[in-house]
Design a protein around this motif. Structure first.
Motif, PDB file in Angstrom:
ATOM      1  N   CYS A  97     -54.670  15.015 -44.401  1.00 28.31           N
ATOM      2  CA  CYS A  97     -55.969  15.423 -44.956  1.00 28.31           C
ATOM      3  C   CYS A  97     -57.132  15.002 -44.057  1.00 28.31           C
ATOM      4  O   CYS A  97     -58.041  15.782 -43.791  1.00 28.31           O
ATOM      5  CB  CYS A  97     -56.156  14.854 -46.359  1.00 28.31           C
ATOM      6  SG  CYS A  97     -54.885  15.408 -47.526  1.00 28.31           S
ATOM      7  N   TRP A 138     -55.333  21.356 -57.102  1.00 25.96           N
ATOM      8  CA  TRP A 138     -54.800  20.763 -55.880  1.00 25.96           C
ATOM      9  C   TRP A 138     -53.656  21.582 -55.303  1.00 25.96           C
ATOM     10  O   TRP A 138     -53.530  21.677 -54.079  1.00 25.96           O
ATOM     11  CB  TRP A 138     -54.389  19.311 -56.114  1.00 25.96           C
ATOM     12  CG  TRP A 138     -55.573  18.424 -56.255  1.00 25.96           C
ATOM     13  CD1 TRP A 138     -55.992  17.767 -57.371  1.00 25.96           C
ATOM     14  CD2 TRP A 138     -56.529  18.101 -55.228  1.00 25.96           C
ATOM     15  NE1 TRP A 138     -57.145  17.073 -57.109  1.00 25.96           N
ATOM     16  CE2 TRP A 138     -57.497  17.260 -55.800  1.00 25.96           C
ATOM     17  CE3 TRP A 138     -56.669  18.459 -53.894  1.00 25.96           C
ATOM     18  CZ2 TRP A 138     -58.581  16.758 -55.072  1.00 25.96           C
ATOM     19  CZ3 TRP A 138     -57.746  17.960 -53.166  1.00 25.96           C
ATOM     20  CH2 TRP A 138     -58.686  17.121 -53.758  1.00 25.96           C
ATOM     21  N   THR A 192     -55.337  24.336 -53.495  1.00 31.70           N
ATOM     22  CA  THR A 192     -56.007  23.802 -52.305  1.00 31.70           C
ATOM     23  C   THR A 192     -55.010  23.495 -51.191  1.00 31.70           C
ATOM     24  O   THR A 192     -55.232  23.859 -50.029  1.00 31.70           O
ATOM     25  CB  THR A 192     -56.807  22.530 -52.667  1.00 31.70           C
ATOM     26  OG1 THR A 192     -57.780  22.883 -53.664  1.00 31.70           O
ATOM     27  CG2 THR A 192     -57.488  21.935 -51.457  1.00 31.70           C
ATOM     28  N   VAL A 225     -50.078  17.039 -54.038  1.00 31.16           N
ATOM     29  CA  VAL A 225     -50.579  17.576 -55.308  1.00 31.16           C
ATOM     30  C   VAL A 225     -50.481  16.507 -56.385  1.00 31.16           C
ATOM     31  O   VAL A 225     -51.425  16.276 -57.142  1.00 31.16           O
ATOM     32  CB  VAL A 225     -49.809  18.851 -55.713  1.00 31.16           C
ATOM     33  CG1 VAL A 225     -50.125  19.246 -57.149  1.00 31.16           C
ATOM     34  CG2 VAL A 225     -50.132  19.991 -54.762  1.00 31.16           C
ATOM     35  N   LEU A 234     -52.996  13.470 -55.598  1.00 35.35           N
ATOM     36  CA  LEU A 234     -54.407  13.831 -55.700  1.00 35.35           C
ATOM     37  C   LEU A 234     -54.824  14.156 -57.132  1.00 35.35           C
ATOM     38  O   LEU A 234     -55.970  13.946 -57.513  1.00 35.35           O
ATOM     39  CB  LEU A 234     -54.708  15.024 -54.792  1.00 35.35           C
ATOM     40  CG  LEU A 234     -54.671  14.728 -53.295  1.00 35.35           C
ATOM     41  CD1 LEU A 234     -54.677  16.023 -52.499  1.00 35.35           C
ATOM     42  CD2 LEU A 234     -55.811  13.819 -52.887  1.00 35.35           C
ATOM     43  N   SER A 235     -53.901  14.637 -57.937  1.00 37.42           N
ATOM     44  CA  SER A 235     -54.259  15.058 -59.292  1.00 37.42           C
ATOM     45  C   SER A 235     -53.961  14.018 -60.364  1.00 37.42           C
ATOM     46  O   SER A 235     -54.378  14.183 -61.500  1.00 37.42           O
ATOM     47  CB  SER A 235     -53.532  16.358 -59.641  1.00 37.42           C
ATOM     48  OG  SER A 235     -52.138  16.152 -59.681  1.00 37.42           O
TER      49      SER A 235
END
Length: 108
Positions: A45, A67, A70, A90, A93-94
């Motif tokens: 990232c 996510w 994204t 995913v 991040l979520s």
């Protein structure tokens, strides 16, 4: 010598399947997803995004759908991520993952 029960044809296939599952898919050398979160954030990232871009979106509690979409878009743009790495990102991040949160806290 193996017991006669093990050598019967109806038990050989299930035993072979179990053995292959343990050898190929066991927890041996596989790194758990939680252990990969921070390195993925750092190496994938941050290759393109500043922390000030990533962390506020995590603070907004964006969900799995956001996510996932994204991460898929980033892969379309050229980011190289395996399916497992995409799933890990995913998830972390979520879900308010501790490693993801510490990643943001360490960069402020």
């Amino acid at each position: 010598m193996l017991p006669a029960l093990i050598l019967q044809p109806r038990t050989i296939l299930p035993l072979a399947t179990l053995l292959l599952t343990l050898v190929c898919c066991g927890d041996g050398p596989k790194v758990h997803a939680a252990e990969q979160c921070q390195p993925l954030l750092e190496n994938k990232c941050r290759a393109c995004h500043f922390v000030t871009y990533i962390c506020p979106k995590m603070d907004d509690n964006r969900g799995t759908i956001y996510w996932n979409r994204t991460i898929k878009a980033m892969v379309k743009e050229g980011t190289v991520l395996s399916v497992d790495e995409q799933s890990t990102l995913v998830r972390c991040l979520s879900s308010r993952d501790a490693q993801a949160r510490s990643f943001c806290a360490a960069k402020k």
